[in-house]
Design a protein around this motif. Structure first.
Motif, PDB file in Angstrom:
ATOM      1  N   UNK A 146     113.366 107.489  71.033  1.00 33.94           N
ATOM      2  CA  UNK A 146     113.148 107.815  72.031  1.00 33.94           C
ATOM      3  C   UNK A 146     112.747 109.215  71.675  1.00 33.94           C
ATOM      4  N   UNK A 147     112.522 108.964  70.859  1.00 37.51           N
ATOM      5  CA  UNK A 147     111.292 110.632  70.077  1.00 37.51           C
ATOM      6  C   UNK A 147     109.657 110.685  70.890  1.00 37.51           C
ATOM      7  N   UNK A 151      96.798 105.910  59.606  1.00 36.91           N
ATOM      8  CA  UNK A 151      97.404 105.744  61.183  1.00 36.91           C
ATOM      9  C   UNK A 151      97.908 107.242  61.577  1.00 36.91           C
ATOM     10  N   UNK A 152      98.497 107.084  61.004  1.00 37.82           N
ATOM     11  CA  UNK A 152      99.493 108.566  60.930  1.00 37.82           C
ATOM     12  C   UNK A 152      98.289 109.836  61.034  1.00 37.82           C
ATOM     13  N   UNK A 153      97.214 109.683  60.321  1.00 36.15           N
ATOM     14  CA  UNK A 153      96.316 111.317  60.137  1.00 36.15           C
ATOM     15  C   UNK A 153      95.310 111.024  61.235  1.00 36.15           C
ATOM     16  N   UNK A 186     109.762 111.962  59.362  1.00 36.82           N
ATOM     17  CA  UNK A 186     110.028 111.398  59.907  1.00 36.82           C
ATOM     18  C   UNK A 186     110.371 110.015  59.121  1.00 36.82           C
ATOM     19  N   UNK A 187     109.187 108.920  60.091  1.00 33.18           N
ATOM     20  CA  UNK A 187     109.078 108.217  60.025  1.00 33.18           C
ATOM     21  C   UNK A 187     108.663 108.040  58.325  1.00 33.18           C
ATOM     22  N   UNK A 225     109.138 104.325  52.993  1.00 33.18           N
ATOM     23  CA  UNK A 225     108.124 104.519  51.692  1.00 33.18           C
ATOM     24  C   UNK A 225     109.268 104.269  51.144  1.00 33.18           C
ATOM     25  N   UNK A 226     110.258 103.963  51.276  1.00 37.23           N
ATOM     26  CA  UNK A 226     111.367 103.370  50.379  1.00 37.23           C
ATOM     27  C   UNK A 226     110.917 101.847  51.214  1.00 37.23           C
TER      28      UNK A 226
END
Length: 144
Positions: free
Chosen positions: A1-2, A79-81, A112-113, A118-119
């Protein structure tokens, strides 16, 4: 949704640039040029990250090996960078207040992702991931 909401926001950012010009003060040619340069850098960065991922997944048993080379030696989530840099670049280039709101939304979504990923990575790779996490930054070397 986000992601769907943020995609609609990106369409609104284009409408702001093309028609509305909600905050005309954001339309600064030096910042817009910087945005274009940043977008080119983000594109090259993502190409490098994808090249590293391609090589990794063509190796034997990639699931058994934690990727820590290439861009992954600098940050844990390259990739997030690239994604965030491209959002900042588009916002600067299009000089849109809607873009800045969307960029903040992308930052929240990515953080949030990461908190969820990471866990999972720790459960897959155990102490190897803990060691890797101790010597690399999540997104920004020296900051986070």
């Amino acid at each position: 949704r986000g992601i769907a909401l943020l995609s609609v926001g990106e369409l609104l950012m284009l409408a702001d640039y093309a028609h509305w010009h909600f905050v005309v003060a954001l339309e600064q040619p030096p910042l817009q040029v910087a945005g274009l340069v940043l977008f080119a850098a983000a594109t090259l960065w993502l190409w490098r990250v994808d090249s590293a991922l391609t090589r990794h997944f063509h190796a034997l048993s990639p699931a058994d090996h934690l990727l820590t080379s290439g861009p992954y030696r600098l940050v844990r989530h390259p990739r997030y960078v690239g994604l965030l840099l491209s959002r900042i670049a588009a916002t600067l280039t299009l000089a849109s207040v809607i873009g800045w709101i969307g960029t903040i939304g992308w930052m929240v979504l990515v953080l949030r992702r990461i908190a969820r990923e990471e866990p999972h990575l720790r459960s897959l790779f155990g102490p190897r991931y803990d060691d890797y996490a101790r010597r690399t930054w999540r997104l920004l070397p020296g900051i986070y």
